[in-house]
Design an enzyme around this catalytic site. Structure first.
Site, PDB file in Angstrom:
ATOM      1  N   LYS A 249       0.840  -1.202   0.000  1.00 11.60           N
ATOM      2  CA  LYS A 249       0.000   0.000   0.000  1.00 11.60           C
ATOM      3  C   LYS A 249       0.878   1.256   0.000  1.00 11.60           C
ATOM      4  O   LYS A 249       0.614   2.223  -0.715  1.00 11.60           O
ATOM      5  CB  LYS A 249      -0.947  -0.022   1.208  1.00 11.60           C
ATOM      6  CG  LYS A 249      -2.026  -1.093   1.059  1.00 11.60           C
ATOM      7  CD  LYS A 249      -2.781  -1.389   2.350  1.00 11.60           C
ATOM      8  CE  LYS A 249      -3.723  -2.576   2.146  1.00 11.60           C
ATOM      9  NZ  LYS A 249      -4.434  -2.992   3.361  1.00 11.60           N
TER      10      LYS A 249
ATOM     11  N   GLN B 135      -4.228  -1.748   9.605  1.00  8.33           N
ATOM     12  CA  GLN B 135      -4.170  -3.085   9.005  1.00  8.33           C
ATOM     13  C   GLN B 135      -4.718  -4.135   9.970  1.00  8.33           C
ATOM     14  O   GLN B 135      -4.307  -4.212  11.124  1.00  8.33           O
ATOM     15  CB  GLN B 135      -2.703  -3.407   8.621  1.00  8.33           C
ATOM     16  CG  GLN B 135      -2.546  -4.683   7.844  1.00  8.33           C
ATOM     17  CD  GLN B 135      -3.188  -4.633   6.452  1.00  8.33           C
ATOM     18  OE1 GLN B 135      -3.091  -3.642   5.742  1.00  8.33           O
ATOM     19  NE2 GLN B 135      -3.873  -5.697   6.085  1.00  8.33           N
TER      20      GLN B 135
ATOM     21  N   ASP C 120     -10.694   2.748   4.295  1.00  8.29           N
ATOM     22  CA  ASP C 120     -10.946   1.302   4.197  1.00  8.29           C
ATOM     23  C   ASP C 120     -12.452   1.020   4.135  1.00  8.29           C
ATOM     24  O   ASP C 120     -12.868  -0.083   3.795  1.00  8.29           O
ATOM     25  CB  ASP C 120     -10.349   0.575   5.411  1.00  8.29           C
ATOM     26  CG  ASP C 120      -9.082  -0.182   5.050  1.00  8.29           C
ATOM     27  OD1 ASP C 120      -8.876  -0.437   3.848  1.00  8.29           O
ATOM     28  OD2 ASP C 120      -8.312  -0.529   5.965  1.00  8.29           O
TER      29      ASP C 120
END
Ligand code: NAD
Length: 293
Positions: free
Chosen positions: A52, A96, A119
């Site tokens: 990412k 994450q 997200d």
């Protein structure tokens, strides 16, 4: 049979974002800034976060990686997220997953400012998505929509069967594909670990999406001739022949299933890169909404 090449499709998205970011810089405007928060030393998570951060560099975003040790207290992590929420220089925050057991992922997600929730996991983001209001779409389902769009795959009126009902993949995917949108307008069946006759549902799918995390679960006899098959699964399987000691396997038995499909995603190189491209799009959107709308 055509391969849905996620590497190629994601590159096209990143190339177009790169041009838009270059334009922002030329006009003296602020470029998107993504902050990734990683806790502990889970090898897969480290790999995903690194990918990412690399994608941010590729498109010209600013990125920051905050890496906490496994034992970090929940309090400290939540404080950091609150700081990031109020930091005007930060556009997107991603934490994450999975997190260590002593930290509640739910509490962490709920703490992220929805305007920075790139997200797309915050309850308010999910609520907007369900209602079809403008918001961030969770990166993996969004990446799949972008892939379908890239290959101009008709979804209207099709029967989509999704295996897996997680909050990050299966469930949002079912909502998005059933929405009055393009891609969308599917009739959706969602299968899970308690589904009876799963094979029959799968074999009736025009579009079959496997997101359960069981390598090679979808076999040839579970797929209709001419179906579109999207394999979301990523499982590390021990493999002594690989330098890393493992290979990455999808949820579809690719070799036997592919000849029956009209389109199929490979693993790796299918949904994975699309997830990252979708995250980049969400981050760009977060920045645009904040600074330019
Ligand atoms: P999860 O474990 O949260 O959910 C799995 C789902 O599969 C559950 O809803 C469960 O009911 C269902 N399931 C499990 N066994 C089943 C069975 N035998 N029959 C039917 N349903 C069954 O997983 P997740 O987070 O949704 O991830 C699924 C897979 O996708 C994993 O391999 C994960 O690594 C991968 N993944 C990939 C990406 C990507 O970018 N490509 C992103 C997220 C997740």
């Amino acid at each position: 049979m055509q391969i849905l090449n996620g590497k190629e499709a994601s590159q096209a998205i990143k190339d177009s974002l790169k041009l838009e970011v270059a334009q922002l810089s030329t006009n003296g405007k602020t470029v998107p800034h993504l902050v990734a928060v990683l806790v502990g030393n889970n090898g897969a998570s480290e790999t995903y976060v690194a990918a990412k951060v690399k994608a941010c560099e590729e498109v010209g975003f600013k990125s920051t990686l905050i890496h906490f040790e496994e034992e970090v207290s929940s309090l400290k992590l939540l404080d950091k997220i609150r700081d990031l929420n109020t930091d005007p220089d930060v556009d997107g925050i991603l934490v994450q997953l999975p997190l260590p057991q002593h930290i509640s992922a739910e509490e962490v997600i709920n703490t992220i400012d929805p305007s920075k929730d790139v997200d797309g996991f915050h309850p308010s983001t999910v609520g907007k998505m369900v209602l079809g209001h403008p918001t961030f779409i969770p990166a993996t389902p969004y990446g799949i929509l972008l892939l379908l769009e890239h290959y101009k795959i008709e979804t209207k009126g099709k029967h989509a069967v999704i295996i897996g009902r997680s909050n990050i993949v299966g469930r949002p995917m079912s909502i998005l594909l059933s929405a009055s949108a393009n891609p969308g307008n599917c009739t959706v069946t969602i299968c899970h670990s308690h589904t009876k006759n799963l094979n029959e549902f799968a074999a009736s799918a025009d579009i079959l999406i496997a997101a359960l995390g069981k390598p090679g679960f979808v076999k040839e006899d579970m797929v209709k001739q001419g179906a579109v098959v999207i394999d979301v699964g990523i499982t590390r399987v021990l493999d002594a022949s690989k330098k890393s000691g493992y290979s990455i396997q999808g949820d579809v038995a690719f070799e036997e299933v592919a000849p029956k499909c009209s389109f199929i995603t490979p693993v790796p190189g299918g949904v994975g890169p699309m997830t990252i491209a979708a995250l980049m799009k969400n981050t760009f959107k977060a920045c645009s909404v904040k600074h330019f709308e």
